[in-house]
Scaffold this motif. Structure first.
Motif, mmCIF file in Angstrom:
data_model
loop_
_atom_site.group_PDB
_atom_site.id
_atom_site.type_symbol
_atom_site.label_atom_id
_atom_site.label_comp_id
_atom_site.label_asym_id
_atom_site.label_seq_id
_atom_site.Cartn_x
_atom_site.Cartn_y
_atom_site.Cartn_z
ATOM 1 N N GLU A 85 -2.482 0.883 -4.500
ATOM 2 C CA GLU A 85 -2.311 -0.446 -3.931
ATOM 3 C C GLU A 85 -1.893 -1.395 -5.053
ATOM 4 O O GLU A 85 -2.487 -1.385 -6.136
ATOM 5 N N GLU A 125 -3.113 9.657 3.376
ATOM 6 C CA GLU A 125 -4.075 9.265 2.339
ATOM 7 C C GLU A 125 -3.497 8.129 1.492
ATOM 8 O O GLU A 125 -2.351 8.194 1.022
ATOM 9 N N VAL A 126 -4.294 7.082 1.308
ATOM 10 C CA VAL A 126 -3.863 5.956 0.478
ATOM 11 C C VAL A 126 -3.941 6.372 -0.985
ATOM 12 O O VAL A 126 -4.992 6.798 -1.477
ATOM 13 N N GLU A 174 3.720 0.382 2.838
ATOM 14 C CA GLU A 174 3.249 -0.523 3.881
ATOM 15 C C GLU A 174 2.848 -1.834 3.240
ATOM 16 O O GLU A 174 2.010 -1.867 2.339
ATOM 17 N N SER A 181 0.987 5.246 0.371
ATOM 18 C CA SER A 181 0.194 6.361 0.887
ATOM 19 C C SER A 181 1.063 7.589 1.070
ATOM 20 O O SER A 181 2.293 7.504 1.105
ATOM 21 N N VAL A 221 0.865 -1.185 0.000
ATOM 22 C CA VAL A 221 0.000 0.000 0.000
ATOM 23 C C VAL A 221 0.898 1.230 0.000
ATOM 24 O O VAL A 221 1.799 1.356 0.830
#
Length: 372
Positions: free
Chosen positions: A107, A103-104, A155, A97, A95
């Motif tokens: 992905e 804020e994402v 992440e 961000s 992920v």
């Protein structure tokens, strides 16, 4: 290889090259006109999902990634070359961000998936772009546009169908080793597992699912006790949780029911959606109890937990009950996939204007004919 599931990086796309002011100079060509070319585009920064990676360790030590700028424009109608792009190879399930706002942005969920995370700046215009019937000898040019600069948080959330949950020494590592191709470290002391392990469980020809084993939780993990909550993110994409409970702890004074409730409470503190995922009770180390004591203890555990879902009695060491467990898990996952793939059927008799494009406009009247 050291397991790293979080990293912070700065990505900088290349600036665009500047435009050029130039005029054509040839013998017997007194008014050759402008021939300054545009600058080249700056290099992009791409991210690609690489199935061969399972950690972000490469980004723990190298944190700045900068693409080349575009070449400046030149005379003789020559445009500048574009800057070279750079590609960051990330594990599947990463992920991306914004490091400042959280804020994402992106992905990476499929192997080979490629996304643009920082766009290179466009090149500036040379003076040949400004030529017109009025302005025949323009001396204007524009600089290249700057490339995007971003501070990003990476992440990793592993992609698994099933997650194993339980106290340290509940037998999760032994279980994943018994049912899959994973070979985690197994020992007779707590917190043997220090990072998530993934294993592929083969049920039959072309029938398999992925299971994840995360380090054990203890009461107070939300406050940082034990290894805390730092690995629970790897269970957020699972479809089913298996709560492994040790029915024969070394210390007879240990209340396994209280431990199970404490883990459920820690899940709820961490993420309500994770807490609400389907969670099955797997009672491990049943081979260590006499048949009469085993039946009584299992009945007591289920009764005190007020558990209404599936209960599996297994021994990860002797593989007792493991086949029954994995087949039930596979059937549950397949049924869930089927439900997700079946489109919702809308009865036209009960359609709403949002569902039916042929519905009458607001304020219009419609006439319904009844069939006799």
């Amino acid at each position: 290889m050291k397991f790293v599931d979080e990293a912070y990086v700065e990505v900088i796309a290349g600036d665009g090259g500047n435009g050029c002011v130039s005029f054509r100079h040839e013998k017997y060509k007194e008014f050759g006109g402008p021939n300054g070319g545009d600058g080249g585009r700056g290099g992009h920064v791409w991210a690609v999902a690489d199935a061969s990676l399972n950690t972000l360790v490469d980004f723990r030590y190298t944190r700045r990634f900068e693409a080349k700028r575009g070449q400046h424009g030149m005379g003789s109608d020559m445009f500048g070359a574009a800057g070279d792009d750079i590609t960051l190879k990330l594990p599947v399930g990463t992920v991306i961000s914004d490091a400042e706002t959280g804020e994402v942005l992106y992905e990476l969920l499929k192997p080979g998936e490629r996304i643009l995370i920082a766009k290179g700046g466009d090149g500036g215009f040379g003076n040949m772009r400004f030529k017109s019937a009025i302005n025949r000898a323009p001396r204007q040019k524009t600089p290249g546009w700057p490339g995007e600069r971003k501070s990003l948080k990476l992440e990793l959330k592993v992609l698994a169908d099933v997650g194993l949950l339980g106290m340290p020494n509940a037998g999760k590592s032994t279980l994943i080793a018994a049912i899959s191709n994973a070979r985690p470290k197994i020992a007779d002391y707590p917190f043997t597992t220090l990072h998530p392990n993934l294993g592929v469980v083969r049920v039959g020809p072309e029938q398999s699912f992925v299971v994840a084993d995360v380090p054990g939780l203890i009461e107070g993990a939300a406050e940082g006790a034990g290894l805390g909550h730092q690995f629970l993110r790897h269970l957020q994409r699972t479809r089913l949780l298996l709560h492994v409970v040790d029915v024969a702890p070394f210390d007879e004074t240990v209340d396994v029911v209280a431990q199970a409730r404490a883990i459920a409470a820690e899940l709820k503190k961490y993420d309500q959606q994770l807490f609400e995922k389907p969670r099955w009770l797997v009672l491990n180390k049943c081979d260590m109890l006499d048949p009469e004591l085993r039946a009584a203890r299992i009945k007591d555990i289920v009764k005190r937990l007020r558990y209404k879902g599936p209960v599996f009695e297994i021994s990860a060491l002797t593989h007792e009950g493991c086949d029954t467990l994995i087949r039930a898990v596979y059937q549950h996952l397949e049924a869930q996939r089927v439900r997700e793939q079946v489109p919702e059927v809308v009865d036209p008799r009960f359609s709403t204007p949002e569902m039916d494009a042929s519905a009458t406009e607001p304020g219009a009247t419609s006439v319904q004919k009844s069939e006799h």
